[in-house]
Write an enzyme that holds these catalytic residues in place. Structure first.
Site, PDB file in Angstrom:
ATOM      1  N   VAL D  15     -10.253  65.565   5.669  1.00  0.00           N
ATOM      2  CA  VAL D  15      -9.149  65.182   6.714  1.00  0.00           C
ATOM      3  C   VAL D  15      -9.476  65.067   7.906  1.00  0.00           C
ATOM      4  O   VAL D  15      -9.144  64.237   8.660  1.00  0.00           O
ATOM      5  CB  VAL D  15      -8.211  66.782   6.749  1.00  0.00           C
ATOM      6  CG1 VAL D  15      -7.377  66.784   7.737  1.00  0.00           C
ATOM      7  CG2 VAL D  15      -8.007  67.136   5.224  1.00  0.00           C
ATOM      8  N   SER D  37     -20.364  71.695   9.947  1.00  0.00           N
ATOM      9  CA  SER D  37     -21.255  72.701   9.599  1.00  0.00           C
ATOM     10  C   SER D  37     -22.665  72.545  10.273  1.00  0.00           C
ATOM     11  O   SER D  37     -23.083  71.316  10.952  1.00  0.00           O
ATOM     12  CB  SER D  37     -21.521  72.783   8.221  1.00  0.00           C
ATOM     13  OG  SER D  37     -22.335  71.507   7.659  1.00  0.00           O
ATOM     14  N   ASP D  85     -11.805  73.518   6.155  1.00  0.00           N
ATOM     15  CA  ASP D  85     -11.277  74.197   4.881  1.00  0.00           C
ATOM     16  C   ASP D  85     -10.965  75.602   5.323  1.00  0.00           C
ATOM     17  O   ASP D  85     -11.426  76.136   6.391  1.00  0.00           O
ATOM     18  CB  ASP D  85     -12.736  74.384   4.038  1.00  0.00           C
ATOM     19  CG  ASP D  85     -12.938  73.375   3.249  1.00  0.00           C
ATOM     20  OD1 ASP D  85     -12.058  72.303   3.348  1.00  0.00           O
ATOM     21  OD2 ASP D  85     -13.803  73.544   2.148  1.00  0.00           O
ATOM     22  N   CYS D 154       1.106  69.060   2.313  1.00  0.00           N
ATOM     23  CA  CYS D 154       1.493  67.601   2.022  1.00  0.00           C
ATOM     24  C   CYS D 154       2.799  67.594   1.405  1.00  0.00           C
ATOM     25  O   CYS D 154       3.791  66.647   1.707  1.00  0.00           O
ATOM     26  CB  CYS D 154       0.342  66.830   1.652  1.00  0.00           C
ATOM     27  SG  CYS D 154      -0.335  67.693   0.197  1.00  0.00           S
ATOM     28  N   HIS D 254       2.731  61.013  -2.393  1.00  0.00           N
ATOM     29  CA  HIS D 254       3.164  61.890  -3.274  1.00  0.00           C
ATOM     30  C   HIS D 254       4.621  61.589  -3.588  1.00  0.00           C
ATOM     31  O   HIS D 254       5.624  61.280  -2.662  1.00  0.00           O
ATOM     32  CB  HIS D 254       3.338  63.417  -2.463  1.00  0.00           C
ATOM     33  CG  HIS D 254       1.974  64.146  -2.109  1.00  0.00           C
ATOM     34  ND1 HIS D 254       0.809  63.643  -2.781  1.00  0.00           N
ATOM     35  CD2 HIS D 254       1.625  65.273  -1.654  1.00  0.00           C
ATOM     36  CE1 HIS D 254       0.015  64.368  -2.588  1.00  0.00           C
ATOM     37  NE2 HIS D 254       0.230  65.525  -1.934  1.00  0.00           N
ATOM     38  N   ASN D 341       0.745  61.383   1.674  1.00  0.00           N
ATOM     39  CA  ASN D 341       0.356  62.590   2.034  1.00  0.00           C
ATOM     40  C   ASN D 341      -0.888  62.804   2.840  1.00  0.00           C
ATOM     41  O   ASN D 341      -1.000  63.871   3.550  1.00  0.00           O
ATOM     42  CB  ASN D 341      -0.398  63.196   0.604  1.00  0.00           C
ATOM     43  CG  ASN D 341      -1.337  62.238  -0.159  1.00  0.00           C
ATOM     44  OD1 ASN D 341      -0.959  61.155  -0.401  1.00  0.00           O
ATOM     45  ND2 ASN D 341      -2.610  62.905  -0.207  1.00  0.00           N
TER      46      ASN D 341
END
Lengths: 363, 363, 363, 363
Positions: D15, D37, D85, D154, D254, D341
């Protein structure tokens, strides 16, 4: 006589699952021990595994307890199949051999050891002699000596299958190129090949694969020293091999576009090449091995074959298909080879190797 | 100056639709005539076509009336692009050239004619000289002579792109092998490649494709006779080419695993080869052509590239990607080439050829 | 006793090839006649067919001569399977029935006839009674009356399989929705579904399919008139069915996401629904039919199943898999149903119907 | 005025990469900080990321240093986009809001908080009022209050797009079913969806997805309390939603097969439904937002559309396509909805939300 007791190391992994499928209804073997990580140890197999095969998990395997991969836990096994990841195979397989087990491994770790047979069972079972001698000698001394046999890399297996009879009939091949279109099942499934990498895409790279094909081919087509104790691969100036490996959106079945040149002139004709391939009967079949293909090499005449979806299951995946045999403007011949990567290129090869060992009374 | 008037033959087909997409917003051209079968003639384009492109049918093209493919219906066109099937291209293109039109064709029919340029616009635009001379002469005589230029086969285009600068820098290549993994868009879509043929499958055969690659490469890399009126392809003993063609489940973008050997010794180094490819600037870019790629050849250093889904659209599909340049144990070098088959390998090439013709005042 | 003589109409097509595969080693039938277009007539089957199955063309079928689709050419057949396209099925099947043959057809032409059984053999074999009566009567009169039985549409077959036991156990279903994700094999292969339509794509439309599902379900779950001579489908206000059909990139196996509401309150529990499905034993199995599934409906508990690649071959494709049975906020329950479209949804259903007819001495 | 300074949390993920692509050439924003990270922190972005987008990594982003995801490292940012996440988003986003940042998050963690707007920017930007009020008040007090806005799931985004104008025109919908065929890009790519799961297969399950669709739809179509400080989703007995989610072999886009019933009688006609969808102009477009679709909902009349490969990129992925609007035998209407999506269903929605915030002077 009876059934030989078989163990499987790495039983919950992709290769391990294939071993179990092939062993479950095998007339020569019965599953005696299953080993996996300590996380799985103690559970019945059905609970330990995330089963991802198109065939159902065999009923007979469901309740077998999974143990850790220690020689103690495999006591009584006549043969141990290893589907271990290379990260673990090094130490564990060494331990098992040290403890006197016969181990057939799919891992890459020991393939290049000078005294370890690297076997494609429809191609070079004569290489097992190095082990047979040792076993015979130790038996005579009342000992049980362990040994290791390595299964070749999956794309190597398909490549060497047609080469063996050709070399026997027409003398050495000195130049060999292979471009592969490899199935995703070879990469396992946790995580294996990512969907986004093979959807409307190909990946023109598989780590280590080209080097394996180029090196292993020379060992498999090579011989041994005079004493028959060590393998001597073909020298780099005797056989030059060049591989280009691609991952494509195919579930099972490696397709390889190969070209080759014979060292001797004149080269055979296209028809001679095809006849030679058709006539080849592998030793495993002559030995009466259960899984040995009736037709080792299927020579297809349709111009658009072999195709993985249509041809990968010939002789239950133990037969190799060759099509489009034709003259090559650069080398002598080009052709398309298709082999089932998880059968003759991995677990299935291990089973057939064990069948040969049994037929020869090595196990 | 103004816009050149463009016609499209076979406008409702797969290649024709691509021509229309590329022409719709082109700064040099405007669509003046669209030709299709008599079944479509008389309808506005939007009604005649079954549009199957990922970009929408351009508004400006929707109401253009479709005519039959006759020279009369294309009167006034400065340039005619042909996306006709080879079944029809033979006679129709001949008629158009006879009627004095400049025709750029994607059909295979006339590619091997000795006086017809076979052009990959980022590779051999100098071959257009054969036509330029004729046009110049006829103009001087107050006439308007028609001519035909052929776009190369799609997989040939990707193959020759890196060869051109290498030959210029390091001398002739004498051995060349290419194994292709070709997209399905090259086969059109009525019906095109069947779904069942590419789902979990590859088809190791594309009718006529290998012969086209082996032959066209020699014409494109070849020269002309002394008079500059006829093309003289490289002789079979000067350049040997071997192609193996596969259809894979990719929508757009042909991947080719190639190997090559230079005639001269010593061969260049891998780094020299890569630098040569990076430095190549095609003539079309120097001429300022609108669609010419800024970077003709993208040399990728990531070990798993190029990949069709990620790299096919570089420079709007006019740039070619080359990756994995490395030494080859059999020939000198191997590498992976990716090109966009419907852009630099078909309709897009036609447009860029026309841009070059315009830049050189041939049209 | 002996083997029943079977004929196949449309033997070279996609459905016809499946009939031949299933008949080749069948314990009840032997191939007696193969019919195709006049173009194929006179050739041995192996020459007439473009074989596209993953199993090899059976040796025993290779040399059978192909005839035209006339009753004369099928003389002696006890049963005739029709894989004809609907363009041809109308007249040919009529001719065969008129000539006294027992015909089992995969075509859609006569499915809605009031006196023609529309059969999913694991669901409504009791509908064969309409034909049994006629045959019995005509036998008593010393005549041999022909009759026609239609195989249902492939996506209908998967849908009604779980409905039958549920209706038997819990009373009528009055609301039913199904969204399908259908395999491409259902569309045949000349040309079948185009590759470009299913690569990185889905097509949310299959011509006529939704109407077939909505209509056929009512006939299959319906009954007959008092006389037992005509079928009376469920009325539109008794059962409302809504289908949405999609084509996806799957080779074999239709997945259907269904929801349903029972007419009676209170509705059963999820566990009762699952138990009812598990307990269902189809009549064909009770009759001892060779191909009847041992487990008609497999209720899967894994949360991500059934999946076509993993589950389509349960009970050789004659078993249906149901997973994710759960409460539905809009209707009563939702679940996922997977069935093999070319087995229980087409040719395989025809074979099992014939086995039932044989078990009941109708043929 | 000038460019707003944007930060991206989780910048190296799937993303995050999309955020960077959309920000790189955005007329309203400039990238000011990138967080990932600690493993990536300190590296330039080009070194930290494994870029997997079909567009090239923007030059302007390559050398931006990656920092850890701390408020200090993002000092100066006017807006922070979170692609974290859910394992990390909970604490980090809380810290950022606590530190006074405006955060737009794609994570699921806070979507159900009563005071957090859950926004599909082409559907319910009026829900941003809850935040606007707070910001206005705190500004008046000379403070800078942080706030969080959540992007919807989504598949929810595609579902609610056509519902909004329908509810505005024809009153409440009380029954709604949706079966989805979802692209694999939604699952990221490390590892994302496994290739073996989507090759010749579909997976009829996506963890948590059905519950998200059923719940989020009620919040997005719902309102606020009287004070305008808290969201009040539609009650379960006012709107019943049932979702069935499938993963299919599509890269982006989608597809959803939906059915719906209006609470009011008589229901509108099919033509009224289509006209209503065609006429809908989202507020973001009226506000002049850069990314807002000119046509919010494309109503397609071709019977086999929308299709992901052909239609997902309408209005750069911000437009939603609706096709096959027709009466439904069970509810009132059924139709097929296609949405991109990763654009309107994820990162793109975040960007458009930020554009709306800027247009309303909230940032």
């Amino acid at each position: 006589m009876g059934l030989k007791k078989a163990g499987v190391l790495g039983a919950t992994g992709s290769v391990g699952q294939r071993f179990i499928l092939l062993l479950a209804e095998h007339p020569d073997f019965e599953i005696h021990a299953l080993g996996a990580s300590s996380r799985s140890a103690g559970k019945p197999y059905a609970s330990a595994v995330t089963w991802k095969q198109t065939d159902l998990l065999p009923e007979s395997a469901k309740s077998i307890p999974v143990s850790e991969c220690t020689p103690e836990a495999f006591a009584g096994c006549d043969i141990v199949f290893s589907g271990l990841d290379s990260d673990y195979a090094g130490q564990i397989e060494k331990d098992f051999v040290g403890a006197g087990f016969a181990v057939v491994s799919n891992a890459k770790n020991y393939r290049r050891e000078v005294d370890v047979p690297l076997i494609v069972p429809i191609v070079n079972p004569e290489h097992l002699s190095v082990v047979e001698e040792k076993v015979k000698k130790s038996k005579a001394e009342g000992k049980k000596e362990g040994f290791l046999i390595c299964i070749s890399n999956c794309s190597t297996a398909g490549l060497v299958a047609p080469l063996k009879p050709l070399v026997e009939a027409f003398g050495p091949i000195d130049l060999l190129t292979a471009t592969t279109l490899q199935a995703i099942s070879g990469a396992g499934f946790s995580p294996g090949v990512s969907g986004i990498d093979v959807l409307d895409n190909i990946v023109p790279y598989i780590g280590g694969e080209e080097d394996k094909m180029e090196w292993e081919t020379k060992k498999i087509l090579g011989g041994t020293n005079k004493e028959g104790t060590e393998f001597v691969p073909l020298a780099d100036d005797v056989l030059k091999v060049s591989a280009q490996c691609n991952r494509v959106a195919v579930s099972d079945g490696h397709t390889e576009c190969i070209s080759l040149k014979f060292a001797n002139r004149p080269a055979p004709s296209v028809e001679q090449v095809k006849q030679c391939l058709r006539d080849y009967v592998c030793d495993a079949y002559k030995l009466g091995c259960h899984s040995a293909p009736k037709q080792t090499i299927h020579v297809l005449e349709e111009q658009d074959r072999p195709q993985p979806r249509l041809d990968r299951n010939r002789d239950a995946g133990y037969g190799v298909s060759v099509g489009r045999v034709r003259e090559d403007p650069v080398l002598d011949f080009k052709m398309v080879v298709l082999s089932h990567n998880t059968i003759i290129g991995a677990a299935g090869a291990g089973i057939l190797i064990a069948e040969i060992l049994k037929a020869k009374n090595v196990i």
